[in-house]
Scaffold this motif. Structure first.
Motif, short mmCIF file in Angstrom:
data_model
loop_
_atom_site.label_atom_id
_atom_site.label_comp_id
_atom_site.label_asym_id
_atom_site.label_seq_id
_atom_site.Cartn_x
_atom_site.Cartn_y
_atom_site.Cartn_z
N ALA A 515 0.84 -1.20 0.00
CA ALA A 515 0.00 0.00 0.00
C ALA A 515 0.88 1.25 0.00
O ALA A 515 0.60 2.23 -0.71
CB ALA A 515 -0.91 -0.01 1.21
N LYS A 516 1.97 1.22 0.80
CA LYS A 516 2.87 2.38 0.86
C LYS A 516 3.50 2.66 -0.50
O LYS A 516 3.60 3.81 -0.93
CB LYS A 516 3.96 2.14 1.91
N GLN A 517 3.90 1.58 -1.19
CA GLN A 517 4.52 1.77 -2.51
C GLN A 517 3.50 2.35 -3.48
O GLN A 517 3.83 3.10 -4.38
CB GLN A 517 5.00 0.42 -3.07
N PHE A 518 2.25 1.95 -3.32
CA PHE A 518 1.22 2.29 -4.29
C PHE A 518 0.67 3.70 -4.12
O PHE A 518 0.18 4.31 -5.06
CB PHE A 518 0.06 1.29 -4.13
N LEU A 519 0.80 4.21 -2.86
CA LEU A 519 0.13 5.46 -2.53
C LEU A 519 0.51 6.62 -3.45
O LEU A 519 -0.37 7.27 -4.02
CB LEU A 519 0.39 5.81 -1.06
N PRO A 520 1.82 6.89 -3.67
CA PRO A 520 2.16 8.04 -4.53
C PRO A 520 1.55 7.92 -5.92
O PRO A 520 1.08 8.89 -6.51
CB PRO A 520 3.69 8.01 -4.60
N PHE A 521 1.53 6.69 -6.40
CA PHE A 521 0.97 6.42 -7.73
C PHE A 521 -0.50 6.86 -7.79
O PHE A 521 -0.95 7.50 -8.74
CB PHE A 521 1.13 4.91 -7.99
N LEU A 522 -1.25 6.55 -6.72
CA LEU A 522 -2.67 6.93 -6.68
C LEU A 522 -2.82 8.43 -6.44
O LEU A 522 -3.74 9.06 -6.96
CB LEU A 522 -3.40 6.16 -5.58
N GLN A 523 -1.89 9.00 -5.64
CA GLN A 523 -2.00 10.44 -5.36
C GLN A 523 -1.79 11.24 -6.63
O GLN A 523 -2.50 12.21 -6.89
CB GLN A 523 -0.95 10.84 -4.30
N ARG A 524 -0.83 10.79 -7.45
CA ARG A 524 -0.56 11.51 -8.70
C ARG A 524 -1.78 11.50 -9.61
O ARG A 524 -2.03 12.43 -10.36
CB ARG A 524 0.62 10.86 -9.43
N ALA A 525 -2.55 10.40 -9.55
CA ALA A 525 -3.69 10.26 -10.46
C ALA A 525 -4.78 11.29 -10.17
O ALA A 525 -5.67 11.52 -10.98
CB ALA A 525 -4.27 8.86 -10.35
N MET A 545 -10.42 -0.52 -8.16
CA MET A 545 -10.13 0.59 -9.07
C MET A 545 -9.89 0.01 -10.46
O MET A 545 -8.85 -0.59 -10.72
CB MET A 545 -8.93 1.36 -8.56
N PRO A 546 -10.88 0.16 -11.35
CA PRO A 546 -10.80 -0.51 -12.65
C PRO A 546 -9.60 -0.07 -13.49
O PRO A 546 -8.92 -0.88 -14.10
CB PRO A 546 -12.12 -0.16 -13.34
N LYS A 547 -9.28 1.25 -13.51
CA LYS A 547 -8.16 1.71 -14.33
C LYS A 547 -6.85 1.14 -13.82
O LYS A 547 -6.00 0.70 -14.58
CB LYS A 547 -8.09 3.25 -14.30
N GLU A 548 -6.70 1.17 -12.50
CA GLU A 548 -5.44 0.71 -11.91
C GLU A 548 -5.47 -0.79 -11.61
O GLU A 548 -4.48 -1.36 -11.15
CB GLU A 548 -5.16 1.48 -10.60
N THR A 549 -6.61 -1.43 -11.88
CA THR A 549 -6.85 -2.85 -11.58
C THR A 549 -6.27 -3.26 -10.22
O THR A 549 -5.45 -4.16 -10.12
CB THR A 549 -6.29 -3.79 -12.67
N CYS A 550 -6.70 -2.56 -9.18
CA CYS A 550 -6.25 -2.97 -7.86
C CYS A 550 -7.39 -2.85 -6.86
O CYS A 550 -8.38 -2.16 -7.10
CB CYS A 550 -5.06 -2.14 -7.42
N LEU A 551 -7.23 -3.55 -5.75
CA LEU A 551 -8.19 -3.49 -4.64
C LEU A 551 -7.49 -2.79 -3.49
O LEU A 551 -6.36 -3.17 -3.13
CB LEU A 551 -8.57 -4.90 -4.19
N ILE A 552 -8.09 -1.78 -2.90
CA ILE A 552 -7.45 -1.09 -1.78
C ILE A 552 -8.42 -0.96 -0.61
O ILE A 552 -9.65 -1.00 -0.80
CB ILE A 552 -6.98 0.33 -2.18
N THR A 553 -7.87 -0.83 0.60
CA THR A 553 -8.71 -0.50 1.74
C THR A 553 -8.68 1.02 1.84
O THR A 553 -7.63 1.65 1.72
CB THR A 553 -8.15 -1.11 3.03
N PHE A 554 -9.84 1.61 2.04
CA PHE A 554 -9.97 3.06 1.96
C PHE A 554 -10.68 3.55 3.22
O PHE A 554 -11.76 3.06 3.56
CB PHE A 554 -10.79 3.39 0.70
N LEU A 555 -10.05 4.49 3.91
CA LEU A 555 -10.70 5.05 5.10
C LEU A 555 -11.15 6.46 4.77
O LEU A 555 -10.45 7.20 4.08
CB LEU A 555 -9.72 5.10 6.27
N LEU A 556 -12.33 6.81 5.25
CA LEU A 556 -12.80 8.18 5.01
C LEU A 556 -11.96 9.10 5.90
O LEU A 556 -11.90 8.92 7.12
CB LEU A 556 -14.28 8.29 5.37
N ALA A 557 -11.31 10.09 5.26
CA ALA A 557 -10.40 10.95 6.01
C ALA A 557 -11.19 11.84 6.98
O ALA A 557 -12.26 12.32 6.65
CB ALA A 557 -9.60 11.81 5.05
N GLY A 558 -10.60 12.02 8.17
CA GLY A 558 -11.15 13.01 9.10
C GLY A 558 -12.29 12.54 9.97
O GLY A 558 -12.76 13.27 10.82
N ILE A 559 -12.79 11.31 9.76
CA ILE A 559 -13.83 10.82 10.67
C ILE A 559 -13.51 9.39 11.07
O ILE A 559 -12.73 8.70 10.41
CB ILE A 559 -15.25 10.84 10.05
#
Length: 595
Positions: A515-525, A545-559
């Motif tokens: 996930a750490k390696q992948f994060l910048p890649f997603l941030q740039r997008a 994520m269909p374009k990136e063909t990956c599954l990620i765990t996603f937390l809603l920021a700030g809550i």
């Protein structure tokens, strides 16, 4: 025609009583079978031979199984005499007197058309047309009936009628064909055009022998799409009828035997000719079903040309009225209230490719399985290929993802109409079979489109095949079969010969390092598109994520939302208050939606 003197003047049977009946069958120009009225079962019948005259004998097929036996052809004018009587008498009321009964029980007598002896005298009509000869052997001078016949015969000879015409009778002999070299080619060559025919014999309610005109092929035809109870041959040669076999046979016989019909020969699987018989008074196939004398047969309904849905409807009406073979019938959804059988619900989640979770008006959630279809599945070997890799059905089973996506895009958040077809009982785990909970199986439609049918026609699901008497099936089963046949023919989806689509999806939802390696890649997008695959809690999601063909765990920021119960190494962690409500809130908003 001069009036006929009463038979009381014939010497042997001075007081022959007048009897009545309905003509069931004409055996030849001088013999008929008369039946009584049915009372609680098929009626009694007897053969009456016409006194004082003789008509030609009809063709007979050689006895089967005797190598030296030969077919016997028609005698000249025999078929014409039979036809003359058949057209005049079949199904009509006649009255008759029996004048002589031989030692072997053969009965000879006079037959009149109608209720009494003022009607047409049948023997006289035949002689008058030159279709029968008078037996002059034993004529006594004082019998006016016989004298009248001799007089008519002389007139018919002098006016060269029928058999007295010039040139003999060779042209009146049929060339009857008892077998067809290649029945399938024969049926195909007719291109389902109606053919004129005479029904010569009824074997049981749904199987007849028919004489096809004008070429005189004698063929056995089984009605497409249905089966009646039959007469089982026992080892000792006796026949034992299944319940309602005799009644079904009489039903068909009394309507079709020796009637002029048209037959559409529809198909010829393994030497059996399947067809539909058209009669001005209606379609016998539908009538048998409606009266509870027959049941629908899946394999031959596929070739029925007059609309399979009409047959299902006729069968359904007999089941609902519990008539005859359905007298003990119980509908698969008999114990459900009407409101539980048909309802409108909102689709909240698609499970695999054949089920969905819906929300009822009451707010309750319910899982619905699509009736009679099977989602794509593996042949088992893929599972074992890669031991260290988790098997993920959605991405690893060919066409499962396409099927799920088809349903998700069409249905998520939409209202659908649900008609429950059957409840599949829970099954315990057996040898090699997993345990299944009870399933509610239904036909689901949206905007008039049957979802199961759409899936099958795209080759994204297959249709379950059933035992003939298995009623636990879709109420639109025939449309599903037709859709599957189209998908196979057009090589769609599961039926295509092309390379199977493969979905390589990187799952980085549980692995911190990745996930750490992948994060910048997603941030740039910047903004990315994703589909919510799973809701862990009110603020924790799993995204695809269909374009990136990956599954990620996603937390809603700030809550942060209350956590639901989970299994921890030290035992079960109790859910925090309102965790389930928060999770449901998020689920209803985003599960399986695109964002």
């Amino acid at each position: 025609m001069a009036s006929v003197s009463a038979p009381s003047q014939t010497a042997p049977a001075s007081t022959a009583p007048l009897q009545r009946g309905i003509v069931k069958m004409v055996l030849s120009g001088c013999a008929i079978i008369v039946r009584g009225q049915p009372r609680g079962g098929p009626p009694p019948e007897r053969q009456i031979n016409l006194s004082n005259i003789r008509a030609g004998a009809m063709a007979r097929r050689a006895a089967q199984g005797q190598s030296d036996a030969k077919d016997t052809p028609d005698e000249p004018w025999a078929f014409q005499a039979r036809e003359f009587l058949r057209k005049k008498l079949i199904g009509k009321e006649v009255c008759f007197t029996v004048e002589i009964k031989t030692a072997l029980g053969r009965e000879y007598g006079m037959v009149y058309l109608g209720k009494d002896t003022t009607g047409e005298n049948i023997a006289e009509s035949l002689v008058n047309e030159g279709l029968a000869t008078v037996r002059r052997e034993g004529i006594r001078g004082n019998n006016p009936d016989q004298a009248r016949l001799c007089e008519l015969e002389d007139q018919s000879k002098s006016s060269k009628k029928g058999m007295w015409s010039e040139g003999g009778g060779a042209h009146t002999i049929r060339d009857v064909k008892y077998t067809i070299e290649n029945p399938r080619n024969f049926v195909d060559s007719l291109h389902q055009k109606p053919i004129n025919a005479i029904i010569e014999h009824v074997r049981d309610g749904s199987v007849v022998r028919a004489l096809l005109l004008p070429d005189y092929y004698l063929v056995t035809v089984m009605l497409s799409g249905v089966k009646c109870p039959t007469f089982k041959r026992e080892g000792d040669g006796t026949e034992s009828p299944e319940p309602f076999a005799a009644e079904a046979k009489f039903f068909t016989e009394s309507r079709l035997l020796q009637r002029d019909v048209q037959i559409i020969l529809e198909s010829c699987p393994n030497q059996i000719i399947l067809g539909t018989i058209l009669h001005p008074n209606g379609n016998i196939t539908e009538l048998l079903l409606k009266e509870g004398f027959a049941r629908c047969v899946d394999w031959s309904m596929a070739v029925y040309t007059q609309g399979a849905e009409k047959l299902r409807a006729a069968e359904r009406s007999a089941k609902e009225r519990k008539v005859r073979i359905w007298k003990d019938y119980v509908a698969p959804t008999a114990n459900l209230d009407q409101k539980d059988r048909q309802f409108v619900a909102k689709v909240m989640q698609v499970v695999n490719a054949d089920a969905m979770v819906v929300k009822l008006n009451s707010g309750e959630y319910k899982t619905i399985h699509l009736s009679s279809i099977r989602p794509p599945r593996t042949d088992g070997e893929e599972k074992n290929k890669d031991k260290d890799k988790r098997f993920r059905p959605l991405y690893d089973i060919p066409y499962m993802f396409e099927a799920r996506e088809f349903l998700r895009k069409k249905l998520i958040g939409k209202k659908v109409n649900v008609t429950v077809d059957y409840i599949r009982a829970a099954t315990g785990p057996g040898e090699g079979t997993p345990a299944f909970a009870e399933r509610t199986c239904a036909t689901v439609t949206i905007g008039g489109i049957n979802i199961a049918e759409a899936l099958v026609s795209k080759g994204l699901a297959t249709v379950i095949k059933y035992r003939q008497d298995d009623d636990q099936r879709s109420s639109h089963y025939d449309e599903l079969l037709a859709a599957e046949a189209r998908a196979i023919k057009n090589g769609k989806g599961l039926h295509s010969k092309k390379e199977v689509p493969i979905h390589r999806v990187a799952d980085i939802s549980g692995e911190t390092q990745k996930a750490k390696q992948f994060l910048p890649f997603l941030q740039r997008a910047g903004r990315s598109e994703a589909v919510v695959e799973y809701v862990f809690s009110g603020s924790r999601l799993k995204l695809y994520m269909p374009k990136e063909t990956c599954l990620i765990t996603f937390l809603l920021a700030g809550i942060e939302c209350p956590r639901s119960s989970r299994n921890m190494p030290g035992g079960m962690q109790v859910a925090e208050p309102f965790s389930d409500e928060a999770m449901l809130f998020t689920k209803e908003l985003v599960l399986q939606r695109e964002l």
